[in-house]
Motif scaffolding. Structure first.
Motif, PDB file in Angstrom:
ATOM      1  N   TYR A 126      -5.912  72.145 130.057  1.00 18.58           N
ATOM      2  CA  TYR A 126      -6.722  70.720 130.111  1.00 18.58           C
ATOM      3  C   TYR A 126      -7.226  70.222 129.262  1.00 18.58           C
ATOM      4  O   TYR A 126      -8.275  71.042 128.507  1.00 18.58           O
ATOM      5  CB  TYR A 126      -7.406  70.616 131.463  1.00 18.58           C
ATOM      6  CG  TYR A 126      -8.163  69.424 131.881  1.00 18.58           C
ATOM      7  CD1 TYR A 126      -7.527  68.066 132.125  1.00 18.58           C
ATOM      8  CD2 TYR A 126      -9.651  69.209 131.558  1.00 18.58           C
ATOM      9  CE1 TYR A 126      -8.097  67.020 132.179  1.00 18.58           C
ATOM     10  CE2 TYR A 126     -10.435  68.034 131.792  1.00 18.58           C
ATOM     11  CZ  TYR A 126      -9.602  66.863 132.045  1.00 18.58           C
ATOM     12  OH  TYR A 126     -10.099  65.714 132.306  1.00 18.58           O
ATOM     13  N   ASN A 127      -7.231  69.134 128.346  1.00 18.74           N
ATOM     14  CA  ASN A 127      -7.842  68.452 127.349  1.00 18.74           C
ATOM     15  C   ASN A 127      -9.081  67.573 128.066  1.00 18.74           C
ATOM     16  O   ASN A 127      -8.513  66.486 128.427  1.00 18.74           O
ATOM     17  CB  ASN A 127      -6.877  68.049 126.209  1.00 18.74           C
ATOM     18  CG  ASN A 127      -7.546  67.535 125.160  1.00 18.74           C
ATOM     19  OD1 ASN A 127      -8.518  66.563 125.165  1.00 18.74           O
ATOM     20  ND2 ASN A 127      -7.199  67.969 124.040  1.00 18.74           N
ATOM     21  N   LYS A 128      -9.991  67.902 128.011  1.00 20.75           N
ATOM     22  CA  LYS A 128     -10.945  66.949 128.649  1.00 20.75           C
ATOM     23  C   LYS A 128     -11.413  65.639 127.822  1.00 20.75           C
ATOM     24  O   LYS A 128     -11.450  64.422 128.283  1.00 20.75           O
ATOM     25  CB  LYS A 128     -12.496  67.824 128.415  1.00 20.75           C
ATOM     26  CG  LYS A 128     -13.597  66.869 129.286  1.00 20.75           C
ATOM     27  CD  LYS A 128     -14.753  67.654 129.491  1.00 20.75           C
ATOM     28  CE  LYS A 128     -15.900  67.160 130.232  1.00 20.75           C
ATOM     29  NZ  LYS A 128     -17.342  67.810 130.220  1.00 20.75           N
ATOM     30  N   ASP A 129     -11.192  65.484 126.390  1.00 19.93           N
ATOM     31  CA  ASP A 129     -11.201  64.414 125.523  1.00 19.93           C
ATOM     32  C   ASP A 129     -10.299  63.440 126.012  1.00 19.93           C
ATOM     33  O   ASP A 129     -10.158  62.223 125.904  1.00 19.93           O
ATOM     34  CB  ASP A 129     -11.329  64.768 124.279  1.00 19.93           C
ATOM     35  CG  ASP A 129     -12.556  65.646 123.789  1.00 19.93           C
ATOM     36  OD1 ASP A 129     -13.631  65.465 124.361  1.00 19.93           O
ATOM     37  OD2 ASP A 129     -12.328  66.554 122.885  1.00 19.93           O
ATOM     38  N   ASP A 131      -8.084  63.795 128.523  1.00 19.20           N
ATOM     39  CA  ASP A 131      -7.910  63.754 129.923  1.00 19.20           C
ATOM     40  C   ASP A 131      -6.288  63.905 130.133  1.00 19.20           C
ATOM     41  O   ASP A 131      -5.830  63.393 131.066  1.00 19.20           O
ATOM     42  CB  ASP A 131      -8.633  62.428 130.792  1.00 19.20           C
ATOM     43  CG  ASP A 131      -8.369  62.594 132.315  1.00 19.20           C
ATOM     44  OD1 ASP A 131      -8.503  63.568 132.833  1.00 19.20           O
ATOM     45  OD2 ASP A 131      -8.200  61.600 132.807  1.00 19.20           O
ATOM     46  N   TYR A 133      -2.771  67.226 130.165  1.00 18.09           N
ATOM     47  CA  TYR A 133      -2.609  68.607 130.514  1.00 18.09           C
ATOM     48  C   TYR A 133      -1.490  68.964 129.628  1.00 18.09           C
ATOM     49  O   TYR A 133      -0.567  68.065 129.523  1.00 18.09           O
ATOM     50  CB  TYR A 133      -2.348  68.735 131.999  1.00 18.09           C
ATOM     51  CG  TYR A 133      -3.340  68.233 133.010  1.00 18.09           C
ATOM     52  CD1 TYR A 133      -4.181  69.037 133.487  1.00 18.09           C
ATOM     53  CD2 TYR A 133      -3.627  66.684 133.250  1.00 18.09           C
ATOM     54  CE1 TYR A 133      -5.313  68.761 134.243  1.00 18.09           C
ATOM     55  CE2 TYR A 133      -4.549  66.375 134.107  1.00 18.09           C
ATOM     56  CZ  TYR A 133      -5.543  67.316 134.702  1.00 18.09           C
ATOM     57  OH  TYR A 133      -6.393  66.682 135.468  1.00 18.09           O
ATOM     58  N   ASP A 200     -10.365  75.588 133.000  1.00 17.73           N
ATOM     59  CA  ASP A 200     -10.212  74.258 132.918  1.00 17.73           C
ATOM     60  C   ASP A 200     -10.468  73.510 134.411  1.00 17.73           C
ATOM     61  O   ASP A 200     -10.808  72.553 134.332  1.00 17.73           O
ATOM     62  CB  ASP A 200      -9.165  73.885 132.489  1.00 17.73           C
ATOM     63  CG  ASP A 200      -9.016  74.385 130.815  1.00 17.73           C
ATOM     64  OD1 ASP A 200     -10.032  74.649 130.401  1.00 17.73           O
ATOM     65  OD2 ASP A 200      -7.962  74.613 130.243  1.00 17.73           O
ATOM     66  N   HIS A 201      -9.876  74.264 135.294  1.00 18.69           N
ATOM     67  CA  HIS A 201      -9.837  73.695 136.841  1.00 18.69           C
ATOM     68  C   HIS A 201     -11.474  73.462 137.360  1.00 18.69           C
ATOM     69  O   HIS A 201     -11.392  72.563 138.373  1.00 18.69           O
ATOM     70  CB  HIS A 201      -8.965  74.494 137.611  1.00 18.69           C
ATOM     71  CG  HIS A 201      -9.413  75.990 137.865  1.00 18.69           C
ATOM     72  ND1 HIS A 201      -9.978  76.893 136.928  1.00 18.69           N
ATOM     73  CD2 HIS A 201      -9.895  76.409 139.161  1.00 18.69           C
ATOM     74  CE1 HIS A 201     -10.470  77.945 137.460  1.00 18.69           C
ATOM     75  NE2 HIS A 201     -10.604  77.643 138.942  1.00 18.69           N
ATOM     76  N   VAL A 203     -13.787  72.098 135.908  1.00 21.60           N
ATOM     77  CA  VAL A 203     -14.315  70.575 135.543  1.00 21.60           C
ATOM     78  C   VAL A 203     -15.039  69.841 136.172  1.00 21.60           C
ATOM     79  O   VAL A 203     -16.091  69.380 136.242  1.00 21.60           O
ATOM     80  CB  VAL A 203     -13.389  70.062 134.489  1.00 21.60           C
ATOM     81  CG1 VAL A 203     -13.988  68.690 133.858  1.00 21.60           C
ATOM     82  CG2 VAL A 203     -13.059  70.823 133.166  1.00 21.60           C
ATOM     83  N   ASN A 204     -14.102  69.562 137.183  1.00 25.11           N
ATOM     84  CA  ASN A 204     -14.729  68.706 138.620  1.00 25.11           C
ATOM     85  C   ASN A 204     -13.544  68.822 139.523  1.00 25.11           C
ATOM     86  O   ASN A 204     -12.422  69.229 139.349  1.00 25.11           O
ATOM     87  CB  ASN A 204     -14.757  67.245 138.192  1.00 25.11           C
ATOM     88  CG  ASN A 204     -13.494  66.603 137.392  1.00 25.11           C
ATOM     89  OD1 ASN A 204     -12.464  66.748 138.131  1.00 25.11           O
ATOM     90  ND2 ASN A 204     -13.729  66.086 136.151  1.00 25.11           N
ATOM     91  N   VAL A 207      -9.824  67.241 138.649  1.00 26.05           N
ATOM     92  CA  VAL A 207      -9.077  68.133 137.845  1.00 26.05           C
ATOM     93  C   VAL A 207      -8.651  69.250 138.493  1.00 26.05           C
ATOM     94  O   VAL A 207      -7.427  69.829 138.514  1.00 26.05           O
ATOM     95  CB  VAL A 207      -9.865  68.532 136.560  1.00 26.05           C
ATOM     96  CG1 VAL A 207      -9.322  69.748 135.814  1.00 26.05           C
ATOM     97  CG2 VAL A 207     -10.187  67.378 135.813  1.00 26.05           C
TER      98      VAL A 207
END
Length: 263
Positions: A126-129, A131, A133, A200-201, A203-204, A207
């Motif tokens: 997951y790429n947070k910047d 958003d 996958y 990554d899962h 994060v929130n 996600v």
């Protein structure tokens, strides 16, 4: 040496089978210093559970590889098949397409006749910047020692890429990476034993739900040929002689406890 006692610890599990316990307890046995230690008991959740599972899987993989090297005199190559960056609502479909493309690649006659089995692991990043996958599949492949010297068997990087495009949707920007596994390739091998979603899962909740729906019911690990044979032997306790022996005398018990407490 002190007797290490067993303890029963209750965990709270939610409706999706995810451990929700906030208390995390790890018990180690250590030597007298204590400079060396090993896990004895644990009560943990999420990230910590993944870490211990990775350690267990890494041990099994190392022993499988040692068995294959010693008994069959084989070598290994490490292939990574990288899919597209996709948005949340596209991930489940991309994972399915990516997995089928990998299976199709490994069933190609040109590939199948040159390998002696493989182990693959699906991973999603997951790429947070951005958003988004990105699925990728790591494949550890068993080959003959002559694979690297016999031009009739060796598959070049360009050819791997061409075969990968044939199995995948060539209109997309697929990528491939292939390396010879050397004796000190711990970093690459760790990619086969980490959690399929790392941390990554966490994060929130949104996600997490995307990961859960995309990977639910999917076959995350595939083993064939000599890897399948060695895993069956490992599960039946028949590869113990390939374990690295530990001569440390453990005499102390160390207990670590952190997280929210309910008083």
């Amino acid at each position: 040496m002190k007797k290490l006692t067993n303890e029963h610890i209750n965990l709270t599990i939610n409706q999706k089978g995810i451990c929700m316990d906030k208390n995390r307890i790890i018990m180690f046995a250590s030597d007298e210093k204590p400079k060396k230690r090993k896990q004895h008991k644990l009560n943990s959740c999420q990230t910590i559970c993944s870490w211990f599972k990775a350690r267990r899987d890494a041990l099994a993989l190392a022993i499988q590889m040692e068995y294959i090297k010693q008994k069959y005199q084989k070598k290994f190559i490490f292939l990574t098949l990288i899919a597209n960056h996709v948005l949340a609502d596209e991930l489940e479909n991309e994972v399915e397409l990516h997995s089928k493309a990998c299976e199709k690649l490994m069933e190609q006659k040109e590939v199948k006749k040159k390998i002696k089995g493989y182990m693959s692991k699906l991973e999603v990043i997951y790429n947070k910047d951005r958003d988004d996958y990105q699925p990728r599949i790591h494949v550890l492949i068993v080959v003959n020692k002559s694979y690297f010297t016999d031009k009739n068997y060796y598959i070049t990087y360009d050819r791997w890429f061409e075969l990968w495009k044939q199995g995948a949707d060539s209109s997309h920007n697929k990528q491939v990476d292939v390396l010879k596994v050397r004796e000190d390739s711990d970093k690459k091998m760790s990619e086969l034993t980490i959690s399929s979603v790392k941390d990554d899962h966490l994060v929130n909740e949104q996600v997490f739900e995307v990961f859960y729906q995309a990977l639910k019911g999917k076959r995350l690990i595939v083993q064939t040929g000599l890897f399948k044979e060695s895993m069956n032997l490992w599960k039946n306790g028949k590869l113990d002689k390939y374990k690295e022996r530990d001569s440390t005398e453990y005499v102390n018990v160390l207990l670590y406890n952190w997280g929210k407490r309910n008083n």
